[in-house]
Scaffold this motif. Structure first.
Motif, short mmCIF file in Angstrom:
data_model
loop_
_atom_site.label_atom_id
_atom_site.label_comp_id
_atom_site.label_asym_id
_atom_site.label_seq_id
_atom_site.Cartn_x
_atom_site.Cartn_y
_atom_site.Cartn_z
N ALA A 83 0.13 -74.01 146.50
CA ALA A 83 -0.56 -72.69 147.53
C ALA A 83 -0.43 -73.29 148.76
O ALA A 83 0.27 -72.18 149.41
CB ALA A 83 -1.86 -72.55 147.08
N LEU A 84 -1.01 -74.46 149.76
CA LEU A 84 -0.16 -74.54 151.09
C LEU A 84 1.02 -74.33 150.61
O LEU A 84 1.61 -73.57 152.41
CB LEU A 84 -0.99 -75.71 151.37
N ARG A 85 1.79 -75.83 150.07
CA ARG A 85 3.56 -75.46 150.35
C ARG A 85 4.51 -74.55 151.07
O ARG A 85 5.04 -73.52 151.38
CB ARG A 85 3.32 -76.38 150.03
N SER A 86 4.24 -73.55 149.34
CA SER A 86 4.53 -72.29 149.05
C SER A 86 4.07 -71.13 150.55
O SER A 86 4.87 -70.53 150.65
CB SER A 86 4.21 -71.34 148.18
N ALA A 87 3.05 -70.70 151.42
CA ALA A 87 2.79 -70.53 152.50
C ALA A 87 4.01 -70.81 153.42
O ALA A 87 4.62 -70.04 154.20
CB ALA A 87 1.50 -70.63 152.80
N GLU A 88 3.84 -71.89 153.91
CA GLU A 88 4.24 -72.88 154.51
C GLU A 88 5.99 -72.44 154.46
O GLU A 88 6.70 -72.21 155.15
CB GLU A 88 4.82 -74.78 154.32
N LEU A 89 6.54 -72.88 153.67
CA LEU A 89 7.97 -71.59 152.56
C LEU A 89 8.12 -70.60 153.14
O LEU A 89 9.79 -69.50 153.81
CB LEU A 89 8.51 -72.65 151.44
#
Length: 395
Positions: A303-309
């Motif tokens: 979830a967090l990494r998707s937001a970063e990308l």
């Protein structure tokens, strides 16, 4: 009528992280959640090293756990037991995760988004999308007082979980079979907590997960096959869930004096695939974008990494008024998670076949190379990853 650049539906990890990154870059962001914070969620409440590192990058703290203003427990690795088969691993190079109450993590991250400039409205239920032809153009929501609101934006981000209203209204979500259900509780009095996430598989689809979450408490998640879950008595769910866990020989003594605090939360089914789509004005993040299984505990990291990308792609979309950056984001996100997703499917399928599962644990456990590699993948242990907070340029 209100208008924003971006409306984020759902203030969980992907929603708050994307709102924080976008607002810090000058994007006008409105974040809506149907619940009042803090609120409990059915979750294993364990952040792997990748999730801890991502929280640090997103919020600007070199060590996110040290910035928490609530109790937490360091997680150095994990252990999997199935009868006499045992596999233990420590995260590489001194990396660590964190066990903590999910509602406190979510509140902390939502506050980070608010401080960055995002407008956060709680107890505001999104009912449907606003459509302009084939394009999503905003949301119809209901205020805490029950007043309907029409709010428009260039982009609606659906970060509202497994039962996403955004995905459902866009007709892109599907329902998988009810293979299993999870029952999550917090326990005091658990013996032998050792700074690791522990999984105990006992056949018939039963899996018990334990994780320290600080202040002497442990999260316990009991996963049962669909037939067994459907037969549970609801009058004394706490007693039944504890009984299922104590029936595992390795846990009988460790849970003898344990007591459940705050009741039991239930969740399932977990198999929520999303139909491939390319809808202008809409983006799904986190569990709303599709979910398979929580066994490896990687959901919050993704979830967090998707937001970063997604954040840089969203800024490019707003600046160019082109949908192409979001198409590229979807391809990048799928490529980044592809190996982990394949491993996740293999582990979940093997865990349903006790003989093969125990054989796999023994084989991997004999090789430090395989064990360390597996620990790094499941922990999403970070390499050098930079998060560039995008800046919204004035037209």
């Amino acid at each position: 009528m209100n208008r924003y650049d971006v409306i984020v539906v759902g203030a969980g990890p992907s929603g708050s992280a994307s709102a924080k990154l976008l607002a810090a870059g000058g994007v006008r962001v409105l974040m809506l959640d149907a619940e009042a914070f803090p609120r409990r969620k059915p979750c294993g409440e364990s952040l792997n090293p990748g999730a801890v590192a991502a929280l640090g990058r997103i919020t600007g703290h070199s060590h996110a756990r040290e910035a928490f203003d609530f109790p937490s427990s360091p997680i150095q690795g994990w252990k999997v037991s199935s009868g006499r088969a045992l596999l233990e691993a420590v995260y590489p190079e001194g990396q660590y995760g964190a066990g903590c109450r999910r509602e406190q993590v979510d509140l902390w991250l939502a506050e980070q988004a608010s401080r960055a400039g995002a407008v956060f409205e709680q107890r505001t239920k999104v009912e449907r999308l606003i459509w302009e032809g084939e394009r999503a153009a905003g949301v119809i929501a209901r205020s805490p007082e029950g007043k309907p609101m029409s709010i428009r934006a260039s982009l609606v981000i659906g970060s509202d979980g497994l039962r996403s209203v955004v995905a459902r209204n866009a007709k892109v979500n599907r329902y998988g079979s009810l293979r299993k259900a999870a029952f999550t509780a917090r326990l005091n009095g658990v013996r032998g907590l050792n700074g690791r996430v522990e999984l105990f598989t006992a056949g018939d689809g039963k899996v018990i997960g334990l994780a320290p979450i600080g202040a002497g408490l442990a999260n316990m998640t009991v996963v049962l096959g669909s037939a067994k879950a459907a037969s549970l008595a609801v009058k004394d769910l706490s007693g039944v869930v504890l009984g299922e866990a104590r029936a595992v020989p390795e846990l009988t003594e460790r849970l003898r004096d344990a007591e459940i605090e705050d009741g039991v939360l239930t969740c399932g089914p977990f198999d929520r695939p999303v139909i491939p789509h390319d809808i202008a004005g809409m983006l799904l993040l986190g569990d709303a974008a599709g979910y398979y299984d929580p066994l490896t505990g990687q959901g919050i990291y993704r979830a967090l990494r998707s937001a970063e990308l997604a954040a840089p792609a969203i800024v490019r979309m707003l600046q160019t008024r082109s949908h192409e950056p979001l198409r590229q984001y979807r391809m990048d996100q799928q490529a980044e998670f592809a190996a982990g997703t394949r491993l996740q499917h293999i582990i979940e399928r093997l865990s349903r076949q006790p003989i093969l599962w125990r054989s796999a644990l023994r084989i991997v456990g004999t090789s430090s190379l395989l064990t360390n590699k597996l620990a790094g993948i499941i922990g999403d242990c970070p390499k050098e990853t930079n998060t560039c907070i995008p800046v919204m340029k004035s037209p």
